[in-house]
Scaffold this motif. Structure first.
Motif, PDB file in Angstrom:
ATOM      1  N   ARG A  60       1.038  -1.191  -0.248  1.00 34.05           N
ATOM      2  CA  ARG A  60      -0.570   0.123  -0.023  1.00 34.05           C
ATOM      3  C   ARG A  60       0.843   1.103  -0.356  1.00 34.05           C
ATOM      4  O   ARG A  60       1.963   1.340   0.279  1.00 34.05           O
ATOM      5  N   PHE A  61       0.005   2.012  -0.686  1.00 37.69           N
ATOM      6  CA  PHE A  61       1.230   3.259  -0.451  1.00 37.69           C
ATOM      7  C   PHE A  61       0.715   4.814   0.153  1.00 37.69           C
ATOM      8  O   PHE A  61      -0.890   4.302  -0.165  1.00 37.69           O
ATOM      9  N   ASP A  62       1.554   5.782  -0.215  1.00 36.42           N
ATOM     10  CA  ASP A  62       0.051   6.683   0.439  1.00 36.42           C
ATOM     11  C   ASP A  62      -0.002   7.786  -1.219  1.00 36.42           C
ATOM     12  O   ASP A  62       0.903   7.107  -1.976  1.00 36.42           O
ATOM     13  N   PRO A  63      -1.227   7.314  -1.693  1.00 35.90           N
ATOM     14  CA  PRO A  63      -1.657   8.204  -3.214  1.00 35.90           C
ATOM     15  C   PRO A  63      -0.873   9.469  -3.659  1.00 35.90           C
ATOM     16  O   PRO A  63      -0.642  10.226  -3.169  1.00 35.90           O
ATOM     17  N   ALA A  64      -0.395   9.549  -4.619  1.00 30.19           N
ATOM     18  CA  ALA A  64       0.166  10.985  -5.547  1.00 30.19           C
ATOM     19  C   ALA A  64      -0.684  11.727  -5.067  1.00 30.19           C
ATOM     20  O   ALA A  64      -2.121  11.487  -5.247  1.00 30.19           O
ATOM     21  N   ILE A  65      -0.882  13.370  -5.052  1.00 28.97           N
ATOM     22  CA  ILE A  65      -1.648  14.348  -4.915  1.00 28.97           C
ATOM     23  C   ILE A  65      -1.489  15.188  -5.938  1.00 28.97           C
ATOM     24  O   ILE A  65      -0.186  15.765  -6.759  1.00 28.97           O
ATOM     25  N   ASP A  66      -3.188  15.372  -6.945  1.00 30.07           N
ATOM     26  CA  ASP A  66      -2.360  16.532  -8.054  1.00 30.07           C
ATOM     27  C   ASP A  66      -2.539  17.817  -7.244  1.00 30.07           C
ATOM     28  O   ASP A  66      -3.083  18.281  -6.522  1.00 30.07           O
ATOM     29  N   GLU A  67      -2.351  18.825  -8.109  1.00 34.27           N
ATOM     30  CA  GLU A  67      -2.648  19.765  -8.132  1.00 34.27           C
ATOM     31  C   GLU A  67      -3.630  20.887  -6.956  1.00 34.27           C
ATOM     32  O   GLU A  67      -3.329  21.733  -6.579  1.00 34.27           O
ATOM     33  N   GLY A  68      -4.984  20.151  -7.733  1.00 33.69           N
ATOM     34  CA  GLY A  68      -5.628  20.237  -7.236  1.00 33.69           C
ATOM     35  C   GLY A  68      -6.300  19.766  -5.303  1.00 33.69           C
ATOM     36  O   GLY A  68      -6.787  19.294  -4.359  1.00 33.69           O
ATOM     37  N   GLY A  69      -5.030  18.803  -5.018  1.00 39.13           N
ATOM     38  CA  GLY A  69      -4.769  18.210  -3.962  1.00 39.13           C
ATOM     39  C   GLY A  69      -6.129  16.305  -3.587  1.00 39.13           C
ATOM     40  O   GLY A  69      -6.006  16.486  -2.677  1.00 39.13           O
ATOM     41  N   ASN A  70      -6.424  16.247  -4.857  1.00 44.36           N
ATOM     42  CA  ASN A  70      -6.743  15.021  -5.006  1.00 44.36           C
ATOM     43  C   ASN A  70      -5.995  14.038  -4.984  1.00 44.36           C
ATOM     44  O   ASN A  70      -5.235  14.157  -5.940  1.00 44.36           O
ATOM     45  N   ALA A  71      -5.755  12.812  -3.774  1.00 48.51           N
ATOM     46  CA  ALA A  71      -5.316  11.702  -4.564  1.00 48.51           C
ATOM     47  C   ALA A  71      -5.826  11.101  -6.084  1.00 48.51           C
ATOM     48  O   ALA A  71      -6.793  11.441  -7.064  1.00 48.51           O
ATOM     49  N   VAL A  72      -4.932  10.532  -6.899  1.00 49.28           N
ATOM     50  CA  VAL A  72      -4.512  10.015  -8.449  1.00 49.28           C
ATOM     51  C   VAL A  72      -3.827   9.324  -8.152  1.00 49.28           C
ATOM     52  O   VAL A  72      -2.886   8.770  -7.697  1.00 49.28           O
ATOM     53  N   ALA A  73      -3.741   8.102  -9.219  1.00 53.69           N
ATOM     54  CA  ALA A  73      -3.407   6.766 -10.141  1.00 53.69           C
ATOM     55  C   ALA A  73      -2.338   7.443 -10.360  1.00 53.69           C
ATOM     56  O   ALA A  73      -1.525   8.773 -11.078  1.00 53.69           O
TER      57      ALA A  73
END
Length: 84
Positions: A60-73
């Motif tokens: 399990r990983f901490d998900p990547a975060i996009d510029e808007g603060g949303n978790a992304v693949a």
């Protein structure tokens, strides 16, 4: 890091210093969606290959975060070095 599986009996360990790179597709929830191996670098044991992929698939990983603060693949590379 130590994997929970042993080498299959009757097979010699891979050469010391052998490195295998795994490409992991990580979902937005941090789970591993898939594991790709571009080059097994001489790692011939199908059972050991399967154990490595199964082990990495359970991570399990901490998900990547996009510029808007949303978790992304995302995608990440993990290199395993055999130093037996």
């Amino acid at each position: 890091m130590k994997f929970g599986s042993a080498y299959p009996s009757g097979h010699l360990p891979v050469e010391k210093g052998t490195k295998v790179t795994f490409i992991l597709a990580v979902a937005s929830d941090g789970s591993v969606e898939s594991v790709t191996v571009p080059d097994w670098n001489g790692l011939e044991s199908g059972r050991l290959r399967g154990d490595l992929v199964a082990n990495l698939s359970s991570w399990r990983f901490d998900p990547a975060i996009d510029e808007g603060g949303n978790a992304v693949a995302s995608e990440t590379k993990i290199t395993v070095s055999f130093n037996l």
